[in-house]
Design a protein around this motif. Sequence first.
Motif, PDB file in Angstrom:
ATOM      1  N   VAL A   1      52.700 -18.499 -27.893  1.00 62.32           N
ATOM      2  CA  VAL A   1      53.335 -17.872 -28.057  1.00 62.32           C
ATOM      3  C   VAL A   1      54.026 -18.893 -28.963  1.00 62.32           C
ATOM      4  CG1 VAL A   1      54.728 -17.340 -26.063  1.00 62.32           C
ATOM      5  CG2 VAL A   1      54.440 -15.393 -28.366  1.00 62.32           C
ATOM      6  N   MET A   2      54.664 -19.416 -28.133  1.00 58.21           N
ATOM      7  CA  MET A   2      55.602 -20.691 -29.136  1.00 58.21           C
ATOM      8  C   MET A   2      55.419 -21.262 -29.837  1.00 58.21           C
ATOM      9  SD  MET A   2      58.129 -22.809 -26.279  1.00 58.21           S
ATOM     10  CE  MET A   2      56.937 -23.242 -24.253  1.00 58.21           C
TER      11      MET A   2
ATOM     12  N   HIS B   1      55.614 -19.257 -32.748  1.00 61.66           N
ATOM     13  CA  HIS B   1      56.426 -17.909 -33.713  1.00 61.66           C
ATOM     14  C   HIS B   1      58.495 -19.034 -33.692  1.00 61.66           C
ATOM     15  CE1 HIS B   1      56.530 -13.495 -32.711  1.00 61.66           C
ATOM     16  NE2 HIS B   1      55.391 -14.005 -31.742  1.00 61.66           N
TER      17      HIS B   1
ATOM     18  N   PHE C   1      62.038 -20.027 -30.870  1.00 60.65           N
ATOM     19  CA  PHE C   1      61.606 -19.723 -29.380  1.00 60.65           C
ATOM     20  C   PHE C   1      63.499 -19.961 -28.842  1.00 60.65           C
ATOM     21  CE2 PHE C   1      60.172 -20.382 -25.195  1.00 60.65           C
ATOM     22  CZ  PHE C   1      59.873 -19.005 -25.034  1.00 60.65           C
TER      23      PHE C   1
ATOM     24  N   TRP D   1      66.501 -11.921 -27.795  1.00 62.27           N
ATOM     25  CA  TRP D   1      65.218 -11.116 -27.675  1.00 62.27           C
ATOM     26  C   TRP D   1      65.516 -10.050 -26.864  1.00 62.27           C
ATOM     27  CZ3 TRP D   1      61.632 -13.601 -24.662  1.00 62.27           C
ATOM     28  CH2 TRP D   1      61.258 -12.732 -23.606  1.00 62.27           C
TER      29      TRP D   1
ATOM     30  N   PRO E   1      61.443  -8.132 -27.208  1.00 68.07           N
ATOM     31  CA  PRO E   1      60.331  -8.536 -27.431  1.00 68.07           C
ATOM     32  C   PRO E   1      59.693  -6.880 -28.034  1.00 68.07           C
ATOM     33  CG  PRO E   1      61.137  -8.041 -24.532  1.00 68.07           C
ATOM     34  CD  PRO E   1      62.254  -8.332 -25.945  1.00 68.07           C
TER      35      PRO E   1
ATOM     36  N   PHE F   1      61.580 -13.517 -29.891  1.00 63.70           N
ATOM     37  CA  PHE F   1      61.445 -14.169 -28.594  1.00 63.70           C
ATOM     38  C   PHE F   1      62.476 -15.208 -28.736  1.00 63.70           C
ATOM     39  CE2 PHE F   1      57.124 -12.132 -29.165  1.00 63.70           C
ATOM     40  CZ  PHE F   1      57.718 -11.572 -28.495  1.00 63.70           C
TER      41      PHE F   1
ATOM     42  N   ASP G   1      51.841 -10.074 -26.393  1.00 62.85           N
ATOM     43  CA  ASP G   1      52.904 -11.542 -27.076  1.00 62.85           C
ATOM     44  C   ASP G   1      54.427 -10.990 -26.301  1.00 62.85           C
ATOM     45  OD1 ASP G   1      51.365 -13.177 -28.601  1.00 62.85           O
ATOM     46  OD2 ASP G   1      52.674 -12.193 -30.472  1.00 62.85           O
ATOM     47  N   HIS G   2      54.401 -10.121 -26.022  1.00 64.55           N
ATOM     48  CA  HIS G   2      55.449  -9.969 -24.686  1.00 64.55           C
ATOM     49  C   HIS G   2      55.330 -10.709 -23.113  1.00 64.55           C
ATOM     50  CE1 HIS G   2      58.470  -7.040 -22.327  1.00 64.55           C
ATOM     51  NE2 HIS G   2      58.957  -8.255 -22.374  1.00 64.55           N
TER      52      HIS G   2
ATOM     53  N   ALA H   1      55.364 -13.852 -24.179  1.00 62.31           N
ATOM     54  CA  ALA H   1      57.178 -14.747 -23.353  1.00 62.31           C
ATOM     55  C   ALA H   1      56.933 -15.207 -22.628  1.00 62.31           C
ATOM     56  CB  ALA H   1      57.562 -13.878 -24.809  1.00 62.31           C
TER      57      ALA H   1
ATOM     58  N   THR I   1      58.618 -18.797 -21.669  1.00 60.43           N
ATOM     59  CA  THR I   1      60.278 -18.627 -20.539  1.00 60.43           C
ATOM     60  C   THR I   1      59.381 -19.313 -19.219  1.00 60.43           C
ATOM     61  OG1 THR I   1      60.622 -16.355 -20.879  1.00 60.43           O
ATOM     62  CG2 THR I   1      61.903 -17.344 -19.913  1.00 60.43           C
TER      63      THR I   1
END
Lengths: 284, 280
Positions: free
Chosen positions: A39-40, A43, A48, A54, A56, A61, A252-253, A256, A260
Motif C-alpha cells: 500500500v505504501m 500510494h 505516505f 490522514w 483512510p 494515507f 487498504d485502510h 495502511a 505505519t
Amino acid sequence: MTVARREKAIERALLVSALSAVSMLALIAAFILIEGAPVMLRHGISSFLAGTRWAPTKGSFGILPMIVASVVVTLGAMVIAVPLGLSCAVFLAEIAPRRAANFLRPAIQLLAGIPSVVYGFVGILFLVPLIRENLGGPGLSVLAAVVILGVMVLPTLIGIAEDAIEAVPRTYKEGALALGCTHAQAIRRVILPAARGGIIAAVILAMGRAVGETMAVIMVIGNAAIIPCSVLDPARTLTSNIALEMGYAAGDHQKALFATGVVLFAFIMVLNSIATMRIVRGRR
Amino acid sequence: MTIPIDVETKHRIVVVLLWLAALVALAVLAFIIAVVLWNGLPAVTLSFLLESPRDMGRAGGIFPMVVSTVAVTLLAVIVAAPLGVGTAIYLTEYTSETALTRVIRFGAECLAGVPSIIFGLFGFIFFVIQLGMGWSVLSGGLTLAVMILPTVMRTAEEAIRAVPESFREASFSTGASRWQTVTQVVLPSALPGIVTGVILGVGRGVGETAAVIFTAGSSLHIPTSIFSPARTMAVHFYILAREGISMRHAYGTAAVLVILILAINTAANWLMLRFQAKQG
C-alpha cells in the motif's frame, strides 16, 4: 540410541530453540513488511511519509503528523527522563547507602511492571485536568504524553545507566579521590565520562521504549491526526494510530496501518541497533 | 556578582539533589499505587472476583477476565519457558562465542525492544489470520510467548552462567555426559534464577494490552478452550476506562491488576535475593 547420538540430537534441538528468537524477529519483520509495503508503494512512499492528511476512508494515507508526534513526544520524554533517570542511576551506584539502594532498585523495577494502561488511566484522571486547568488547551496533549512517557522509560534508563556506571573500574574513582577531588567532582569529571558509552545506550533504549509505547499514550494524547503546533495541542503517534483503528479497519485502510507499523519498526530497529552495538563495544 | 561556593558545599548540594531525584521516582510509584488501591479496593469484593460481568461491565464482576488472563499468560509461559531456557543452555553450555551466538544474542536484544503494538499486529496477521486460529486464547498466548521470550532467555542465561565451573568439572569427572551435567547439576542450581525470569515474563504478560487485544479478542465470556476468544483483565480495564463504561469497575480491575503485579514482582525479587545469597 547410543549416548553419543543422543547427545548430538539434544544439541541440535537446543540449537533450534536458540534460533527461535532470531527467527521470530525475522518473521515479524517479514509479515509486517508484506502486509504494509504494497500500500505504501502504491500510494507512493513520499506521499505516505510526507503526506499531512490522514483520511483512510477517503484514500489519503499521509502519516507525517504521526511521525512528527512520535519524534516530538519521544524527545520531550527524554527531557524529563534523562536528568531524573541519570541522577537516580548515579545515586544508586555511588551515593545510596546499601539499604536504600536495595529498597530503591526493586521499587524502580516495579515502575516497569505497572501496566501501561494504568499509567494512561492515572494520566487521564490527574495529569490531564492539571494541564487543562493550569496551562490551558484540552489537557489531552503532547505534554501529557511527554510526562507519562518520561516516567515510564525511567526503569529502562536507570537500569542500564547504573550498570554502565558500576562497570567503571574502581581505580578510576580512587585515583580521582587521591588527587583531592570531592566525590561529586569524581562523579562528574571521571566516572560519568568513563561510563558515557553505556549511558548513551541507556538513553537510546529509553527512546525506543518511548517511541513504542502505545496504550498509555493513546489515553492521554488526544489522538488528533494533525501536526501539533504547541505542546498543549492533541496529537497522534505512530503507535496510537495503529491501535486506535486496528479494531475496525479493513482493506487498504488496514494495510495502511501495517505500513505505519513498518515505519515504527524501522525507527525501533535503528535505535536498538545503535544501542546494542554501543553496549557490545563497551563490553570489549 | 556570584556567591562563591566552596567545593564542600557544592558536593553537599549534589548529594541532596541526587537524593531528591531518587525520592521523586519513589514518590511517583507510591502515588500511582496509592491512587489505584485507594479508589479500587472498595470495589474489589469476593463477588467482584467470582461473578461474570453484566451490562458490558457496569455491573457484576470480572471472573471471565481473571480466567482469560491466567489462561493466556499460562500458555505464553508454557511455550516461552522451554524455548528461552533451551536457548540459554545452548549459549552457555554448548557453544563458545561465535558469529552465530552473536546473531542469536542480537536477535534477542532486538526482539526485547520491539513495541507491544507490533507484536499485536504480527500476532493478528500471523496467528489469527494466516494460521486460522482466530481471536483466541491460543493466538493471544502465542503472541505473548514471543514477546516474553527475550526476558526468560536473558534471565536464564545469567542464572546458568552464575553456576560455578567447578560444579560442571566435578560432574564431568564422574563420567556424566554434557546433557546429564546440564539436567542433574547445572539446571537444579540455576533453577531459582530461571524461575525469576519466568515470573518476570508472567508479570509482563499479565499487564499487556496492545499485544493481546488484537489477538485474544475482547469477548466477555469465560473461555472454554484454547480456541475461545478471551478478554484479559488489562484489556477489560482499558475498555472500561476508555469508553467510560464504569469508573468504579475500572478502578476495581486496576486494583486487582496492580496487586497481582506487586505480588509477582515481590516473588521474583525474593527468589532473586535468595538465589544470590546462595551463590555467595
